[in-house]
Design a protein around this motif. Structure first.
Motif, short mmCIF file in Angstrom:
data_model
loop_
_atom_site.label_atom_id
_atom_site.label_comp_id
_atom_site.label_asym_id
_atom_site.label_seq_id
_atom_site.Cartn_x
_atom_site.Cartn_y
_atom_site.Cartn_z
N ARG A 88 0.83 -1.20 0.00
CA ARG A 88 0.00 0.00 0.00
C ARG A 88 0.87 1.26 0.00
N ARG A 89 1.90 1.26 0.80
CA ARG A 89 2.77 2.44 0.90
C ARG A 89 3.53 2.68 -0.40
N VAL A 90 4.02 1.63 -1.04
CA VAL A 90 4.75 1.79 -2.30
C VAL A 90 3.81 2.24 -3.42
N ASN A 91 2.62 1.67 -3.47
CA ASN A 91 1.68 2.03 -4.53
C ASN A 91 1.17 3.45 -4.39
N GLN A 92 1.21 4.01 -3.21
CA GLN A 92 0.84 5.41 -3.05
C GLN A 92 1.87 6.34 -3.67
N VAL A 93 3.10 5.87 -3.83
CA VAL A 93 4.16 6.68 -4.45
C VAL A 93 4.28 6.34 -5.94
N PHE A 94 4.43 5.06 -6.24
CA PHE A 94 4.50 4.63 -7.65
C PHE A 94 3.07 4.37 -8.13
N ASN A 109 7.24 -2.88 -17.75
CA ASN A 109 8.56 -2.68 -17.13
C ASN A 109 8.42 -1.83 -15.87
N TYR A 110 7.56 -0.85 -15.92
CA TYR A 110 7.33 -0.02 -14.74
C TYR A 110 6.73 -0.84 -13.60
N LEU A 111 5.76 -1.68 -13.92
CA LEU A 111 5.16 -2.54 -12.90
C LEU A 111 6.17 -3.51 -12.32
N GLU A 112 7.08 -3.99 -13.16
CA GLU A 112 8.12 -4.90 -12.68
C GLU A 112 9.05 -4.19 -11.69
N GLN A 113 9.39 -2.94 -11.95
CA GLN A 113 10.21 -2.18 -11.01
C GLN A 113 9.48 -1.95 -9.68
N VAL A 114 8.18 -1.72 -9.76
CA VAL A 114 7.40 -1.54 -8.54
C VAL A 114 7.39 -2.81 -7.71
N GLU A 115 7.18 -3.95 -8.36
CA GLU A 115 7.17 -5.22 -7.64
C GLU A 115 8.55 -5.54 -7.06
N ALA A 116 9.61 -5.15 -7.75
CA ALA A 116 10.96 -5.36 -7.22
C ALA A 116 11.18 -4.54 -5.96
N ALA A 117 10.69 -3.31 -5.95
CA ALA A 117 10.81 -2.47 -4.75
C ALA A 117 10.03 -3.06 -3.59
N ALA A 147 -1.80 14.20 -8.38
CA ALA A 147 -2.84 14.20 -9.42
C ALA A 147 -3.40 12.79 -9.62
N ASN A 148 -2.54 11.80 -9.68
CA ASN A 148 -3.00 10.42 -9.86
C ASN A 148 -3.78 9.94 -8.65
N ALA A 149 -3.37 10.38 -7.46
CA ALA A 149 -4.12 10.00 -6.26
C ALA A 149 -5.53 10.60 -6.29
N THR A 150 -5.64 11.82 -6.81
CA THR A 150 -6.96 12.44 -6.93
C THR A 150 -7.84 11.69 -7.93
N LEU A 151 -7.25 11.28 -9.06
CA LEU A 151 -8.02 10.50 -10.04
C LEU A 151 -8.48 9.18 -9.46
N LEU A 152 -7.60 8.53 -8.72
CA LEU A 152 -7.97 7.26 -8.10
C LEU A 152 -9.10 7.45 -7.09
N SER A 153 -9.03 8.52 -6.33
CA SER A 153 -10.09 8.81 -5.36
C SER A 153 -11.43 9.05 -6.06
N GLN A 154 -11.39 9.76 -7.18
CA GLN A 154 -12.61 10.01 -7.93
C GLN A 154 -13.19 8.72 -8.51
N GLU A 155 -12.32 7.85 -9.00
CA GLU A 155 -12.78 6.57 -9.54
C GLU A 155 -13.40 5.71 -8.45
N GLU A 156 -12.79 5.70 -7.28
CA GLU A 156 -13.34 4.92 -6.16
C GLU A 156 -14.68 5.50 -5.72
N GLU A 157 -14.79 6.83 -5.73
CA GLU A 157 -16.05 7.45 -5.37
C GLU A 157 -17.14 7.11 -6.38
N LYS A 158 -16.77 7.13 -7.65
CA LYS A 158 -17.73 6.77 -8.69
C LYS A 158 -18.15 5.31 -8.55
N ALA A 159 -17.19 4.43 -8.28
CA ALA A 159 -17.52 3.02 -8.10
C ALA A 159 -18.44 2.82 -6.90
#
Length: 332
Positions: A88-94, A109-117, A147-159
């Motif tokens: 959860r903490r890493v996904n809030q940054v990446f 490739n980006y997702l692979e770097q996130v999973e490695a971290a 900005a991405n966190a705001t979009l995610l919050s809006q999507e969760e609110e819509k869901a």
């Protein structure tokens, strides 16, 4: 196995600090800290950390803990608990999104770097280096992360809104089914009373017609109840299909344009005849109440006509079908 071993408590039911267990204190709650993930009871947390930060009381752990970092344990396995928190903490940054990448390979490739971290932090592999990269990325991309966190919050609110609408739709369906069942019983009871009343004064050979009219009355009443009860949920869940059918109905309507009239005069309902396109008034309906009123001499003397009532009721029921305010405004 000895009797002592048979009654021993599992280790996860005993506080490692005060050694009290849930048998002696059934209301005991265990907390964990996200710094070291050592479990201890809530009483020990209040006693040790209420005055400020302190070292973890578990032997061999020298980490300094704060009371506000303690939380209830969600998973039975502490390793799973820690991995979920780290993820959860890493996904809030990446938190970059798929549309930010030019190709799917770049996104993978980006997702692979996130999973490695995440793997490094969970398994304590190059932990300091990974934390440093995480902090550097967070500092360099702070605006994009927000900005991405705001979009995610809006999507969760819509869901969540869609979930509530779906729950409301299902509730309305259940209520409509109950109302239909009650209405059906009431219509059948009313039809039975009407049949008994008509059969008492009926002539020979009219019994079959009376029963058929009663059955048709019940069926028409049920059809009307179902159409009116289900119109709302269909508009909520099938807005596109309803809109398409409504627009086709709108296109089929004959519109009277003031500029196209013969003399250019506005529409006058007293001189122009209204053409009904939605329903046809029948000469007789099965309605015990109106039948009694129509046969009343006082009502006849007052000029009561049951056909006028039928026409007005149908007009009120169909009024507004195929009328869309926005479309009407466009033509003004």
């Amino acid at each position: 196995m000895s009797s002592l071993a048979a009654v021993q408590k599992p280790e996860d039911e005993i506080c490692p600090v005060c050694r009290l267990d849930t048998y002696m204190n059934p209301s005991m709650r265990f907390l964990i800290n996200t710094e070291c993930y050592h479990r201890m009871c809530e009483s020990c947390v209040d006693r040790i950390f209420s005055q400020g930060p302190a070292k973890c009381p578990i032997y061999g752990c020298n980490m300094t803990l704060r009371k506000n970092k303690f939380k209830r344990q969600t998973f039975a396995d502490l390793q799973v608990e820690r991995e979920v928190d780290v993820r959860r903490r890493v996904n809030q940054v990446f938190n970059r999104r798929r549309e930010e990448f030019d190709s799917l390979d770049e996104y993978n490739n980006y997702l692979e770097q996130v999973e490695a971290a995440i793997f490094n932090l969970v398994n304590h592999v190059q932990e300091e280096e990974t934390e440093q990269k995480l902090n550097e990325y967070k500092a360099a991309n702070q605006s994009a992360i927000k900005a991405n966190a705001t979009l995610l919050s809006q999507e969760e609110e819509k869901a969540e809104i869609m979930r509530q609408l779906e729950a409301e739709r299902r509730l309305n369906q259940r209520l409509s089914a109950i109302e239909e069942s009650v209405a059906e019983q009431e219509l059948k009871k009313e039809a039975d009373r009407k049949i008994i009343q008509d059969l008492a004064t009926a002539k020979d050979g009219e019994a079959d017609n009376i029963v058929k009219r009663a059955a048709a009355y019940v069926q028409r009443g049920l059809d009307l109840k179902k159409s009116s009860a289900r119109r709302g949920p269909r508009e909520t869940t099938s807005a596109v299909s309803f809109g398409d059918s409504a627009l086709s109905l709108l296109n089929q309507r004959t519109r009277t344009n003031i500029a196209d009239t013969a003399d250019g005069a506005p529409f006058d309902p007293t001189t122009e005849e209204y053409v009904n396109e939605f329903y046809k008034v029948q000469s007789q309906y099965y309605d015990p109440f109106l039948d009694n009123v129509a046969s009343n001499k006082q009502a006849q003397a007052a000029g009561f006509q049951v056909g006028v009532v039928y026409e007005q009721v149908l007009f009120d029921a169909f009024m507004g079908l195929g009328v869309f305010i926005e479309e009407e405004k466009k033509q003004v």
